[in-house]
Design a protein around this motif. Structure first.
Motif, PDB file in Angstrom:
ATOM      1  N   ASN A 147      -7.031   8.444  -4.414  1.00  0.00           N
ATOM      2  CA  ASN A 147      -6.000   7.427  -4.599  1.00  0.00           C
ATOM      3  C   ASN A 147      -6.623   6.039  -4.506  1.00  0.00           C
ATOM      4  O   ASN A 147      -6.534   5.356  -3.483  1.00  0.00           O
ATOM      5  N   PHE A 173      -4.429   2.924  -3.542  1.00  0.00           N
ATOM      6  CA  PHE A 173      -4.128   2.839  -2.110  1.00  0.00           C
ATOM      7  C   PHE A 173      -5.317   2.232  -1.359  1.00  0.00           C
ATOM      8  O   PHE A 173      -5.144   1.330  -0.531  1.00  0.00           O
ATOM      9  N   SER A 212       0.798  -1.233   0.000  1.00  0.00           N
ATOM     10  CA  SER A 212       0.000   0.000   0.000  1.00  0.00           C
ATOM     11  C   SER A 212       0.832   1.285   0.000  1.00  0.00           C
ATOM     12  O   SER A 212       0.451   2.245  -0.697  1.00  0.00           O
ATOM     13  N   THR A 237       1.762   2.985  -3.365  1.00  0.00           N
ATOM     14  CA  THR A 237       0.755   3.688  -4.163  1.00  0.00           C
ATOM     15  C   THR A 237       0.728   5.185  -3.849  1.00  0.00           C
ATOM     16  O   THR A 237      -0.112   5.914  -4.393  1.00  0.00           O
TER      17      THR A 237
END
Length: 299
Positions: free
Chosen positions: A181, A184, A167, A170
């Motif tokens: 996002n 994410f 994660s 990202t």
């Protein structure tokens, strides 16, 4: 027709075999097992239950995702929603079923670690968890459930850490204006999904170890399978000698067949008093089982 009243069930497990026995060619040493969808039915949370930050965040995320699905079809939110739903359809149905288990709503393990006499009293109060299954999952349905949990527990533990560590990668997507996002949030959601499935697997294994899960075969469920099982094609004109020569080949062919059709889902929902939302999970499991057999994927 519901098999048992919900008011008497603090928790219930329903086993729905999706296929006949399958053999994984990559793991010849493994015992051949059918693909089974397990529906874990837990009671609703109590009205006085305090909402923690995890429940709050989960609820907010669910509401936000639902709002994406209500956006106009040409809107980017709706397109993201449709693509996200297709991704969910590709996630193992076993993971989706496990992550729906909330251990806090089931019996606490400490309640089950008592003397035999106390355990008998607790069973009379409904502490014992019924494990409803058709006879086709015999002779040892508990061993099948245990084998599935032993295989998936380390898989979900690993998945939790992998997606959690991915994660942060990202972060560059945060520089894109307007659109959130999404990579994410997807990584965080996948990590959370694996974590829920991992904790549920551990919890269910503890219930098995303490003898809290009790198998109960259902003749009514057998009747549904008889009425809705796809018929296997066979050559009626095949000679007896030819049948003997090809017995092993035909056995292998019959072993890898779908057991449950989509039209069996409504009767199952009615029988167990399941909500309509459960239908989507069962349909997804049936479709995945069919794809796995065609592609030779058995885990």
């Amino acid at each position: 027709m519901s098999l048992l009243p919900k008011s008497r069930l603090p928790m219930r497990i329903i086993a729905l075999p999706l296929t006949t026995v399958v053999r994984d060619p990559k793991h010849q040493s493994d015992t051949p097992r059918p693909l089974v969808y397990y529906h874990f039915q837990t009671p609703p949370p109590p009205a006085d239950r305090k909402v923690g930050w995890v429940d709050w965040a989960t609820g907010k995320a669910t509401q936000a995702w639902a709002s994406f699905g209500k956006a106009p079809e040409m809107n980017w939110k709706y397109k993201v929603y449709r693509y996200g739903e297709r991704l969910v359809d590709r996630i193992d149905f076993e993971e989706l079923a496990l992550k729906g288990v909330d251990p806090s709503l089931g019996p606490h393990i400490s309640q089950l670690r008592r003397s035999t006499q106390d355990a008998k009293k607790e069973a009379e109060k409904g502490i014992v968890i019924p494990f409803v299954h058709p006879k086709s999952l015999s002779p040892s349905p508990l061993s099948h459930l245990r084998a599935i949990l032993e295989k998936r527990t380390p898989r979900h533990k690993k998945g939790f850490w992998v997606w959690l560590l991915v994660s942060p990668l990202t972060a560059p997507f945060m520089l894109i204006p307007i659109i959130p996002n999404l990579p994410f949030f997807f990584c965080v959601w996948r990590s959370w999904s694996h974590y829920r499935a991992y904790k549920a697997s551990e919890y269910l294994q503890s219930l098995l170890d303490n003898g809290a899960i009790v198998p109960k075969s259902s003749s009514d469920l057998d009747d549904i399978y008889v009425k809705h099982t796809p018929r296997f094609e066979s050559d009626a004109s095949e000679s007896h000698d030819t049948k003997e020569e090809s017995a092993e080949a035909k056995s292998m062919e019959v072993d890898e067949k779908i057991l449950l059709r989509r039209d069996a889902v409504p009767p199952i929902l009615k029988m167990f008093g399941l909500p309509e939302t459960a239908a989507a999970d069962i349909y997804r499991a049936i479709e995945q089982a069919d794809v796995r057999l065609k592609q030779g994927i058995y885990t």
